[in-house]
Motif scaffolding. Structure first.
Motif, PDB file in Angstrom:
ATOM      1  N   GLN A 222       0.823  -1.211   0.000  1.00 25.75           N
ATOM      2  CA  GLN A 222       0.000   0.000   0.000  1.00 25.75           C
ATOM      3  C   GLN A 222       0.860   1.266   0.000  1.00 25.75           C
ATOM      4  O   GLN A 222       0.519   2.265   0.616  1.00 25.75           O
ATOM      5  N   LEU A 223       1.984   1.205  -0.712  1.00 26.52           N
ATOM      6  CA  LEU A 223       2.866   2.360  -0.872  1.00 26.52           C
ATOM      7  C   LEU A 223       2.719   2.886  -2.294  1.00 26.52           C
ATOM      8  O   LEU A 223       2.607   2.100  -3.243  1.00 26.52           O
ATOM      9  N   ALA A 224       2.725   4.211  -2.448  1.00 25.54           N
ATOM     10  CA  ALA A 224       2.486   4.794  -3.767  1.00 25.54           C
ATOM     11  C   ALA A 224       3.332   6.039  -3.970  1.00 25.54           C
ATOM     12  O   ALA A 224       3.777   6.681  -3.016  1.00 25.54           O
ATOM     13  N   LYS A 225       3.514   6.356  -5.244  1.00 25.96           N
ATOM     14  CA  LYS A 225       4.287   7.539  -5.613  1.00 25.96           C
ATOM     15  C   LYS A 225       3.879   7.978  -7.012  1.00 25.96           C
ATOM     16  O   LYS A 225       3.604   7.145  -7.871  1.00 25.96           O
ATOM     17  N   GLN A 226       3.857   9.285  -7.225  1.00 23.52           N
ATOM     18  CA  GLN A 226       3.729   9.778  -8.592  1.00 23.52           C
ATOM     19  C   GLN A 226       5.150   9.862  -9.138  1.00 23.52           C
ATOM     20  O   GLN A 226       5.989  10.605  -8.629  1.00 23.52           O
TER      21      GLN A 226
END
Length: 147
Positions: free
Chosen positions: A120-124
């Protein structure tokens, strides 16, 4: 957990589905927790909704549904920061800019949202290449018979 969404009103979300953007989103560094919401009866588009700010939401889509040859490689820093160990754990979305008429809407292929669905880790992620535009036209694929 109940949150308010500018697109879908008050909804209940699974807390385990909250995405952590460690550095926030460009322009919204203080907003670090989002959730991907389904749009009823629409499998192509979703909502990336801040769980704290009901007015901060983006329409997103799977770019591979529109641009089947879309490809890019993540740098080592991003792979490490998102704790990616398998390509199968990764989901990619692009932010849409909606316009009227809809055919003039665009998607940002230059800066996709990369999500490690297991952690559940995110990045643009900004692609350092001129191959893709931040305002790519949307070419909706025709529906298959029976859809």
């Amino acid at each position: 957990m109940q949150i308010e969404s500018s697109y879908l009103g008050n909804i209940v979300i699974d807390e385990e589905k909250i995405l952590q953007f460690q550095a926030g989103l460009p322009g919204f560094a203080e907003e670090r927790e989002f959730v991907v919401l389904e749009i009823p009866e629409n499998q192509l588009f979703h909502i990336l909704q801040s769980i704290h700010n009901p007015n901060l939401a983006f329409v997103i889509t799977d770019p591979y549904q529109i641009y089947t040859s879309y490809t890019f490689e993540l740098d080592d820093y991003t792979i490490e920061s998102l704790q990616i160990t398998s390509q199968e754990d990764v989901a990619v979305f692009t932010i849409m800019t909606l316009k009227d008429p809809f055919q003039k809407s665009t998607i940002n292929l230059k800066a996709p949202i990369v999500i490690n669905m297991e952690r559940q880790l995110a990045k643009q992620y900004v692609i350092n290449s001129e191959d893709y535009s931040s305002q790519a036209p949307i070419h909706i694929p025709p529906l298959k018979e029976g859809e």
